[in-house]
Design an enzyme around this catalytic site. Structure first.
Site, mmCIF file in Angstrom:
data_model
loop_
_atom_site.group_PDB
_atom_site.id
_atom_site.type_symbol
_atom_site.label_atom_id
_atom_site.label_comp_id
_atom_site.label_asym_id
_atom_site.label_seq_id
_atom_site.Cartn_x
_atom_site.Cartn_y
_atom_site.Cartn_z
ATOM 1 N N HIS A 121 -5.203 -10.228 -3.690
ATOM 2 C CA HIS A 121 -5.184 -10.201 -2.219
ATOM 3 C C HIS A 121 -5.850 -11.439 -1.639
ATOM 4 C CE1 HIS A 121 -4.576 -5.561 -2.010
ATOM 5 N NE2 HIS A 121 -3.433 -6.204 -1.989
ATOM 6 N N ARG A 123 -7.900 6.571 -9.442
ATOM 7 C CA ARG A 123 -6.779 5.884 -8.798
ATOM 8 C C ARG A 123 -7.110 4.419 -8.504
ATOM 9 N NH1 ARG A 123 -2.396 8.061 -4.343
ATOM 10 N NH2 ARG A 123 -1.237 6.097 -4.300
ATOM 11 N N GLU A 178 -7.901 8.781 -4.040
ATOM 12 C CA GLU A 178 -8.717 7.662 -4.543
ATOM 13 C C GLU A 178 -10.204 7.920 -4.298
ATOM 14 O OE1 GLU A 178 -6.653 3.897 -4.027
ATOM 15 O OE2 GLU A 178 -8.571 2.850 -4.036
ATOM 16 N N LYS A 236 1.695 6.195 -13.497
ATOM 17 C CA LYS A 236 1.145 6.296 -12.141
ATOM 18 C C LYS A 236 1.025 7.753 -11.711
ATOM 19 C CE LYS A 236 0.953 4.718 -7.507
ATOM 20 N NZ LYS A 236 1.237 3.712 -6.499
ATOM 21 N N HIS A 253 -5.876 -6.711 -8.053
ATOM 22 C CA HIS A 253 -5.502 -6.761 -6.642
ATOM 23 C C HIS A 253 -6.564 -7.414 -5.764
ATOM 24 C CE1 HIS A 253 -2.225 -4.309 -7.993
ATOM 25 N NE2 HIS A 253 -1.736 -4.169 -6.781
ATOM 26 N N ARG A 312 3.003 15.409 13.573
ATOM 27 C CA ARG A 312 1.879 15.589 12.618
ATOM 28 C C ARG A 312 2.353 15.673 11.172
ATOM 29 N NH1 ARG A 312 -0.527 19.314 16.543
ATOM 30 N NH2 ARG A 312 -1.826 18.039 17.888
ATOM 31 N N ASN A 328 -5.681 -0.674 -8.865
ATOM 32 C CA ASN A 328 -5.898 -1.920 -8.123
ATOM 33 C C ASN A 328 -6.290 -3.078 -9.039
ATOM 34 O OD1 ASN A 328 -5.399 -0.725 -5.608
ATOM 35 N ND2 ASN A 328 -7.467 0.141 -5.595
ATOM 36 N N LYS A 368 0.871 6.386 -0.735
ATOM 37 C CA LYS A 368 0.148 5.453 0.133
ATOM 38 C C LYS A 368 1.139 4.863 1.123
ATOM 39 C CE LYS A 368 -3.869 3.950 -2.497
ATOM 40 N NZ LYS A 368 -4.534 2.822 -3.192
ATOM 41 N N HIS A 409 3.622 -10.752 -3.663
ATOM 42 C CA HIS A 409 2.509 -9.859 -4.010
ATOM 43 C C HIS A 409 2.346 -9.724 -5.532
ATOM 44 C CE1 HIS A 409 -0.243 -6.483 -3.918
ATOM 45 N NE2 HIS A 409 0.609 -5.769 -4.636
ATOM 46 N N GLU A 450 3.511 -5.410 -12.067
ATOM 47 C CA GLU A 450 2.966 -4.053 -11.882
ATOM 48 C C GLU A 450 3.322 -3.148 -13.077
ATOM 49 O OE1 GLU A 450 0.949 -3.161 -9.373
ATOM 50 O OE2 GLU A 450 1.346 -4.570 -7.724
HETATM 51 N N1 GLY Z 1 -0.736 0.798 -5.520
HETATM 52 C C1 GLY Z 1 -1.958 1.452 -5.771
HETATM 53 C C2 GLY Z 1 -1.941 2.895 -5.502
HETATM 54 O O1 GLY Z 1 -0.904 3.451 -5.199
HETATM 55 O O2 GLY Z 1 -2.961 3.533 -5.566
#
Ligand code: GLY
Length: 368
Positions: free
Chosen positions: A253, A242, A237, A227, A249, A121, A246, A143, A267, A185
């Site tokens: 994507h 947050r 998010e 960030k 993106h 867990r 994106n 993430k 990417h 990025e």
């Molecule tokens: N790469 C986007 C984030 O970490 O929210």
């Protein structure tokens, strides 16, 4: 060395940015490697370049590394690899308080972080990012995910690392193409919220990519700090803050899906074109001066990156690209929020975008 705090409530951690951190891994972990045995996950390419350095660093400090060396590439972020990694960690007798090391780019960080989030867990992990993209984005913020047949990163968890060590020396072993893809990025942080940083990229981006060490440290540390601030404000998010990360993106994507997540388009390359498209679409809607949108596309072209959708010569139409967007994680009750811009450094989340209009725009861009 720069040290950037990530002030997550209850679980703050540091990102350390500097050259030579992998060779001094153990002191930088500051007591987190509490047992002789250390589980470390990497891929074949990274192991070839950095395996010996990390092996020596651990061994000389009295540790026995247990390596898991996986194939390089997105295919590794799979249920099969996840399940094998979990069994391996359990066989090693990993405990919640132990720290698994993730030495690699986004694939290794995402997969290892997800395994760490579910073993017992949740146990600890440390990110040792070895691509520019992982250093400035994916290793920070917690993430984690794997890919499934339905799409990329659709299964995962928020699980913060205990520490991130971004060794700038690894950037010297990246190809120019990979470096540039990660650079997209970096530029993103300027486009999201800081016109001055975008101007810094205009002035110094090319020299940074060419290898200037102090510019690299500044670019990585700035990006991580940008960030970290956003993640600390909106870890899960939920507030829309947050989601700004994106930018480009959703378009990107769609391009990755259309080109089957292949080497045809990395990417970061897809995100660069995606950000140029987001800027142009914003200008088309009268939100942003057209000259600013062209400045975004021109910036990527100036550092040798593709910035035009038409240059990809895709065999599809605007509707095909929009169809890929319907799998986006941001889909919300049939609508897809888009990151648009009022200017460079003024990105916002728009909830009133009609997908038919996006399809028409993409059709024009494909034939441009
Ligand atoms: N790469 C986007 C984030 O970490 O929210």
């Amino acid at each position: 060395m720069a040290v950037i705090p990530v002030d997550i409530a209850g679980r703050p951690y540091e990102v350390r940015v500097g050259a030579g951190l992998l060779a001094e891994l153990v002191p930088h972990c500051r007591g987190r490697l509490r047992k002789p045995d250390v589980a470390i996950v990497t891929d074949e390419n990274v192991y070839r370049h950095w395996g010996a350095v990390v092996q020596t660093a651990l061994h000389d400090a009295g540790h026995t590394p247990h390596w898991r060396i996986l194939p390089a590439g997105e295919g590794t972020k799979s249920w099969d690899e996840l399940s094998r990694m979990v069994d391996w960690l359990l066989d090693l007798g990993i405990e919640r308080g132990d720290h698994i090391l993730a030495l690699g780019g986004g694939v290794i960080g995402d997969l290892t972080g997800f395994a760490a989030s579910i073993v017992k867990r949740g146990c600890n992990f440390i990110q040792l990012p070895t691509s520019l993209l992982a250093q400035v984005d994916s290793s920070v913020g917690g993430k984690t995910a794997i890919n499934t047949p339905a799409g990329k990163n659709l299964v995962g968890a928020f699980h913060q690392p205990s520490l991130v060590l971004a060794d700038l020396a690894v950037l010297d072993t990246l190809s120019e193409r990979e470096l540039r893809a990660g650079y997209a990025e970096v530029v993103k942080y300027g486009l999201i919220g800081d016109l001055d940083f975008f101007h810094w990229c205009d002035e110094h981006g090319a020299a940074m990519l060419a290898g200037d060490a102090s510019l690299r440290e500044y670019a990585v540390a700035y990006s991580v700090a940008a960030k970290a601030k956003i993640v600390a404000e909106d870890e899960y998010e939920t507030t829309g803050k947050r989601a700004l990360l994106n930018l480009g993106h959703t378009f990107g994507h769609a391009l990755e899906a259309e080109t089957h997540y292949s080497d045809f388009l990395l990417h970061g390359e897809a995100v660069a074109i995606g950000m140029a498209l987001a800027a142009r679409y914003s200008a088309r809607r009268g939100l942003m001066p057209r000259a600013s949108a062209e400045h975004v596309a021109g910036h990527f072209a100036a550092v040798g990156m593709k910035s035009e959708l038409s240059a990809l010569r895709l065999d599809c139409d605007g509707r095909d690209l929009v169809a890929h967007m319907l799998h986006d994680k941001k889909m919300d009750a049939g609508t897809l929020p888009f990151l648009l811009m009022r200017g460079i450094g003024e990105t916002f989340l728009a909830k009133d975008v009609e997908l038919d209009d996006v399809a028409a725009f993409l059709e024009e861009e494909l034939r441009r």
